[in-house]
Design an enzyme around this catalytic site. Structure first.
Site, PDB file in Angstrom:
ATOM      1  N   ARG A  53      -0.111   4.419  -0.584  1.00 10.09           N
ATOM      2  CA  ARG A  53      -0.905   5.650  -0.557  1.00 10.09           C
ATOM      3  C   ARG A  53      -0.405   6.644   0.487  1.00 10.09           C
ATOM      4  NH1 ARG A  53      -6.777   3.168  -0.167  1.00 10.09           N
ATOM      5  NH2 ARG A  53      -5.599   1.649   1.053  1.00 10.09           N
ATOM      6  N   ASP A 110       0.854  -1.191   0.000  1.00  7.68           N
ATOM      7  CA  ASP A 110       0.000   0.000   0.000  1.00  7.68           C
ATOM      8  C   ASP A 110       0.891   1.242   0.000  1.00  7.68           C
ATOM      9  OD1 ASP A 110      -1.874   2.002   0.392  1.00  7.68           O
ATOM     10  OD2 ASP A 110      -2.990   0.908   1.931  1.00  7.68           O
TER      11      ASP A 110
HETATM   12  N1  LIG Z   1      -2.326  -2.385  -6.475  1.00  6.92           N
HETATM   13  C1  LIG Z   1      -3.594  -2.766  -6.378  1.00  6.92           C
HETATM   14  N2  LIG Z   1      -4.499  -1.819  -6.067  1.00  6.92           N
HETATM   15  C2  LIG Z   1      -5.780  -2.218  -5.957  1.00  6.92           C
HETATM   16  C3  LIG Z   1      -6.196  -3.546  -6.166  1.00  6.92           C
HETATM   17  N3  LIG Z   1      -7.526  -3.600  -5.984  1.00  6.92           N
HETATM   18  C4  LIG Z   1      -7.929  -2.343  -5.658  1.00  6.92           C
HETATM   19  N4  LIG Z   1      -6.880  -1.506  -5.651  1.00  6.92           N
HETATM   20  C5  LIG Z   1      -6.812  -0.087  -5.282  1.00  6.92           C
HETATM   21  O1  LIG Z   1      -6.996  -0.037  -3.892  1.00  6.92           O
HETATM   22  C6  LIG Z   1      -7.498   1.236  -3.521  1.00  6.92           C
HETATM   23  C7  LIG Z   1      -8.614   1.010  -2.531  1.00  6.92           C
HETATM   24  O2  LIG Z   1      -8.053   0.402  -1.421  1.00  6.92           O
HETATM   25  P1  LIG Z   1      -8.658  -0.817  -0.691  1.00  6.92           P
HETATM   26  O3  LIG Z   1      -7.506  -1.621  -0.147  1.00  6.92           O
HETATM   27  O4  LIG Z   1      -9.642  -1.529  -1.587  1.00  6.92           O
HETATM   28  O5  LIG Z   1      -9.515  -0.239   0.482  1.00  6.92           O
HETATM   29  P2  LIG Z   1      -9.122   0.881   1.529  1.00  6.92           P
HETATM   30  O6  LIG Z   1      -9.359   2.206   0.878  1.00  6.92           O
HETATM   31  O7  LIG Z   1      -7.777   0.660   2.138  1.00  6.92           O
HETATM   32  O8  LIG Z   1     -10.153   0.555   2.673  1.00  6.92           O
HETATM   33  P3  LIG Z   1     -11.667   0.912   2.716  1.00  6.92           P
HETATM   34  O9  LIG Z   1     -11.744   2.312   3.247  1.00  6.92           O
HETATM   35  O10 LIG Z   1     -12.292  -0.077   3.625  1.00  6.92           O
HETATM   36  O11 LIG Z   1     -12.183   0.823   1.305  1.00  6.92           O
HETATM   37  C8  LIG Z   1      -7.893   1.939  -4.807  1.00  6.92           C
HETATM   38  O12 LIG Z   1      -6.869   2.889  -5.112  1.00  6.92           O
HETATM   39  C9  LIG Z   1      -7.860   0.803  -5.843  1.00  6.92           C
HETATM   40  O13 LIG Z   1      -7.493   1.260  -7.126  1.00  6.92           O
HETATM   41  C10 LIG Z   1      -5.200  -4.507  -6.508  1.00  6.92           C
HETATM   42  O14 LIG Z   1      -5.466  -5.698  -6.667  1.00  6.92           O
HETATM   43  N5  LIG Z   1      -3.924  -4.066  -6.601  1.00  6.92           N
END
Ligand SMILES: Nc1nc2c(ncn2[C@@H]2O[C@H](COP(=O)(O)OP(=O)(O)OP(=O)(O)O)[C@@H](O)[C@H]2O)c(=O)[nH]1
Ligand SMILES: [Zn+2]
Length: 211
Positions: free
Chosen positions: A128, A126
């Site tokens: 971000r 992650d």
């Molecule tokens: N690298 C990668 N990114 C993903 C994948 N699936 C979803 N994403 C990205 O993950 C991000 C969303 O994060 P999530 O881990 O789904 O959820 P979160 O935001 O941490 O948690 P919530 O607030 O519960 O949704 C978005 O930027 C998506 O584009 C994947 O398989 N690989």
């Protein structure tokens, strides 16, 4: 972190007419938006969502993840409340970008899970950042959030960056046969506070249409 407010407008949606606020991150040139409904600048904590871009889920109806379902549910809940904020951050693919996410999906098609795929590409699970949230929320006058998320690490990261998260509100929606393994991996490896039993399934019609 230099976030500059650019403009705001009405944004009618199926759930409510929100106000759309556009921001530019002068350091990266990226643009980000916030949707607000009602008066979010009072002292009471505001129902909110910090949503990271997922072009495939949010705009292209992908069932590989839960992002699109969460986005719609968050807007619906804010509309029901009559007040709230959604920050839509342009950090696609947990920060690795759209094309790398497609590379990661290709690896997942071959058997890797969502975390392993990122790591095989040389990225963290992650990547971000949330440091742009405080200037965006300050501009909107939001003082405290009741945050819709299943991700306690997101709550920690936001809190470290100075966002006042007073409550975590679960957002478990959109379970379907294509994202079951992905959601289990998020719970098992990324610490998301949810079990598949918590989920509202995607509607049978949606599943059938997109199979
Ligand atoms: N690298 C990668 N990114 C993903 C994948 N699936 C979803 N994403 C990205 O993950 C991000 C969303 O994060 P999530 O881990 O789904 O959820 P979160 O935001 O941490 O948690 P919530 O607030 O519960 O949704 C978005 O930027 C998506 O584009 C994947 O398989 N690989
Ligand atoms: Zn997604």
């Amino acid at each position: 972190m230099t976030i500059r407010f650019i403009a705001a407008s009405r944004l009618p949606t199926p759930w409510a007419t929100f106000t759309l606020h556009g921001f530019e991150d002068e350091a990266t040139g990226k643009d980000h938006v916030a949707l607000t409904l009602g008066d979010v600048s009072g002292d009471a904590p505001v129902l909110g969502r910090v949503h990271s871009e997922c072009l495939t889920g949010d705009a292209l109806f992908s069932m590989r993840c839960d992002c699109g379902y969460q986005l719609q549910e968050a807007l619906k809940r804010i509309a029901e409340q009559g007040c709230g904020v959604l920050l839509y951050l342009r950090q696609e693919g947990r920060g690795i970008g759209l094309l790398n996410k497609i590379r990661a999906y290709h690896l997942q098609d071959g058997g890797a899970d969502t975390v392993e795929a990122n790591e095989q590409l040389g990225f963290g699970a992650d990547m971000r950042r949330y440091d742009l949230c405080v200037p965006m929320l300050d501009h909107l006058g939001v003082k405290a959030l009741r945050l819709m998320t299943n991700n306690p690490r997101k709550v920690d990261a936001l809190s470290r960056d100075g966002v006042n998260v007073v409550e975590r509100v679960g957002l478990t929606t959109g379970l379907n046969p294509h994202n079951e393994h992905y959601l289990s991996t998020k719970a098992g490896k990324l610490g998301h506070m949810m079990t598949l039993g918590d989920f509202t399934p995607a509607s049978a019609v949606d599943i059938e249409r997109k199979r």
